[in-house]
Write a protein that holds these residues in place. Structure first.
Motif, PDB file in Angstrom:
ATOM      1  N   GLU A 118       0.827  -1.215   0.000  1.00  0.00           N
ATOM      2  CA  GLU A 118       0.000   0.000   0.000  1.00  0.00           C
ATOM      3  C   GLU A 118       0.859   1.261   0.000  1.00  0.00           C
ATOM      4  O   GLU A 118       0.465   2.280  -0.581  1.00  0.00           O
ATOM      5  CB  GLU A 118      -0.957  -0.022   1.189  1.00  0.00           C
ATOM      6  N   ASN A 119       2.035   1.190   0.620  1.00  0.00           N
ATOM      7  CA  ASN A 119       2.965   2.331   0.548  1.00  0.00           C
ATOM      8  C   ASN A 119       3.421   2.561  -0.892  1.00  0.00           C
ATOM      9  O   ASN A 119       3.457   3.701  -1.380  1.00  0.00           O
ATOM     10  CB  ASN A 119       4.189   2.088   1.440  1.00  0.00           C
ATOM     11  N   GLU A 120       3.773   1.469  -1.562  1.00  0.00           N
ATOM     12  CA  GLU A 120       4.241   1.581  -2.954  1.00  0.00           C
ATOM     13  C   GLU A 120       3.138   2.101  -3.873  1.00  0.00           C
ATOM     14  O   GLU A 120       3.403   2.798  -4.856  1.00  0.00           O
ATOM     15  CB  GLU A 120       4.725   0.216  -3.457  1.00  0.00           C
ATOM     16  N   LEU A 125      -1.714   7.043   4.624  1.00  0.00           N
ATOM     17  CA  LEU A 125      -1.953   6.257   5.841  1.00  0.00           C
ATOM     18  C   LEU A 125      -3.350   6.473   6.412  1.00  0.00           C
ATOM     19  O   LEU A 125      -3.920   5.577   7.026  1.00  0.00           O
ATOM     20  CB  LEU A 125      -0.908   6.610   6.911  1.00  0.00           C
ATOM     21  N   ARG A 130      -7.535   2.328   3.141  1.00  0.00           N
ATOM     22  CA  ARG A 130      -6.247   1.744   3.526  1.00  0.00           C
ATOM     23  C   ARG A 130      -6.502   0.561   4.471  1.00  0.00           C
ATOM     24  O   ARG A 130      -7.225   0.681   5.458  1.00  0.00           O
ATOM     25  CB  ARG A 130      -5.389   2.802   4.216  1.00  0.00           C
TER      26      ARG A 130
END
Length: 407
Positions: A118-120, A125, A130
Motif C-alpha cells: 500500500e505504501n508503494e 496512511l 487503507r
C-alpha cells in the motif's frame, strides 16, 4: 533527556479515542474528566505513532515513542529492543456501547507485505480504503471489566450445521457449506450482491426486529444481536448489513469480569457490549467483515481469515506473587497482561526487565522506586527497564499491568 536516565519510573498519560461505537461516561469517569457529547471508546497507553502517550519527566513532557527513540535500551532493555525494535505492545481500556465491526487481523509476514504494497501504491496512511496502517501483526488479549459479549471465530461444524438447518432464511446456504465448507460459505455471503443480501435477510429482519424491540430475546441468541444491528443501522431495511450472517455463523461468547479471551491472527471476531482491558501487539491493522459503514476489502479479508471451527477458550488468571497478581497467559511474545490487587498492608514487589505500563482501575496506590508516585483511579505509570519497585496502598487498589510477553 541528554544525560543517562537516572529515573526509571514516570507518570504516563494516555489518549482517548472518540470512535462512534463508544460510550459517553465510563472512560471519562475512570479518568476523572467531564463527560462530553462525543463518545469515548478507547483509552490508549503506548507508543503507537497515531496516538503516543505522554511521559512526564523531570525535563518536561515527551511522547513515549520519542523517549524510546532517544533511549531505546534504557527504556525497553537490550533484549526487547533487539527483538522488536519498539515498544511491542499497545494497552487499551475499551467501552463498547454499540457493536464493533467484524474484523480479522493479519499475521506479521502478511502485515509487512500489505504495508509495503500500500505504501508503494501511494495510498495515504489515513485513507479510508487503507487496510494496513503499519507492518505489524495484531494478536490481542482482552480481560473483561464488566459482563462482556463478543463474537469469536466460526462455530464448530455441528453447531454451524444446526444453524443453517434451523434458520429458514439460510436454507439455500446449506448446500454451499456441505460442498465447500467454511470458506465457501463465508465467501458466498461476503461476495453476494447487495440486492441478494437484502432478499435473503429481509424476512429474518422482519422477524427478529420486533422481538428485539419488545425485549423478548436473550443475549445468547444471535437474533438479539441481529435485531440490535438492524435497529441501530441508519439504513434500516433498505440496505441490510451482510455482517448479520456472521452473527449467526460465529460463536457468541459471554465473559465475566476478570476472565480473558485471546484472539490470534486470522480469527474473525467482534466486540458486542461491555468494558474491557485490551492488550495487543503494537498495531492498528484491521480487515473488516461487516457491521460497519467503513471500507471492506473482501479479497483481502478472505485471504487472511482462518476458516475452521473454533471452540472458545476463557482464560482465568494464574496467581503469582503470593496471590497478589493474576497473570493472563497468551502465546504472543509481544505482551503479557496481569491484574494486581492489594489491601492495606500488602506490598507488591517487582523488577522490570523491559518496560511496563500500569493503570489504576480502583483505589489509590503508592509506587516506590527511583521516584515515588502517588496514583489514584485512572492514573498510569511507566516503569522502564531495570527498575526495582514496590506498590502499596492506604486502603485497597486494583491495577492492570502490561509488559512484553517473555522477558
Amino acid at each position: 533527556m541528554t544525560t543517562a536516565m537516572e529515573r526509571k519510573l514516570f507518570r504516563l498519560e494516555g489518549k482517548v479515542q472518540h470512535y462512534a461505537w463508544g460510550g459517553y461516561t465510563y472512560i471519562p469517569a475512570l479518568l476523572g474528566i467531564p463527560a462530553g457529547n462525543t463518545p469515548s471508546a478507547e483509552y490508549w497507553m503506548g507508543a503507537h505513532q497515531s496516538a503516543p502517550s505522554q511521559v512526564i519527566t523531570p525535563g518536561g513532557t515527551i511522547t513515549l515513542d520519542k523517549l524510546i527513540q532517544e533511549r531505546p535500551q534504557e527504556v525497553l532493555g537490550e533484549a526487547v529492543w533487539q527483538r522488536f525494535g519498539q515498544l511491542p505492545y499497545l494497552f487499551k481500556i475499551l467501552d463498547v456501547k454499540d457493536m464493533l465491526s467484524i474484523q480479522v487481523h493479519p499475521s506479521k509476514t502478511e502485515a509487512e507485505k500489505g504495508f509495503a504494497r500500500e505504501n508503494e501504491a501511494g495510498i495515504p496512511l489515513n485513507a479510508p480504503d487503507r487496510n494496513y496502517k503499519d507492518a505489524n501483526h495484531k494478536p490481542e488479549i482482552m480481560v473483561a471489566l464488566s459482563d462482556f459479549w463478543l463474537l469469536h471465530g466460526f462455530l464448530p461444524h455441528d453447531a454451524l450445521q444446526q444453524v443453517l438447518k434451523t434458520v429458514p432464511e439460510f436454507a439455500t446456504l446449506t448446500s454451499i457449506y456441505e460442498q465447500e465448507g467454511y470458506k465457501g460459505l463465508y465467501k458466498a455471503v461476503m461476495e453476494m450482491p447487495q440486492e441478494q443480501v437484502n432478499t435473503l435477510l429481509r424476512p429474518l429482519a422482519e422477524r427478529v426486529l420486533p422481538a428485539y424491540q419488545a425485549n423478548q430475546l436473550d443475549k445468547s441468541d444471535p437474533a438479539f444481536w441481529a435485531g440490535r444491528a438492524i435497529a441501530n443501522d441508519p439504513e434500516g431495511m433498505n440496505r441490510l448489513d451482510r455482517g448479520i450472517f456472521s452473527i449467526y455463523f460465529f460463536n457468541i461468547m459471554n465473559v465475566q469480569p476478570g476472565e480473558a479471551v485471546f484472539q490470534d491472527a486470522g480469527i474473525p471476531h467482534a466486540y458486542l457490549e461491555g468494558q474491557n482491558v485490551e492488550l495487543m501487539a503494537n498495531s492498528d491493522n484491521v480487515l473488516r467483515g461487516g457491521l460497519t459503514p467503513k471500507h471492506i476489502d473482501v479479497p483481502e479479508l478472505l485471504k487472511h481469515t482462518r476458516f475452521e471451527g473454533v471452540h472458545p477458550v476463557i482464560i482465568q488468571g494464574s496467581a503469582v506473587q503470593d496471590g497478589l497478581e493474576q497473570l493472563y497467559h497468551s502465546p504472543a511474545p509481544d505482551f503479557a497482561a496481569s491484574k494486581i490487587e492489594l489491601q492495606k498492608g500488602q506490598v507488591y514487589k517487582s523488577t522490570s526487565n523491559a518496560a511496563a505500563i500500569l493503570i489504576v482501575m480502583k483505589g489509590t496506590a503508592t509506587i516506590t522506586g527511583s521516584d515515588t508516585l502517588a496514583l489514584h483511579k485512572g492514573q498510569c505509570a511507566l516503569v522502564t527497564n531495570g527498575e526495582h519497585y514496590q506498590i502499596s496502598t492506604d486502603n485497597e487498589v486494583v491495577i492492570f499491568k502490561a509488559g512484553p510477553g517473555q522477558f
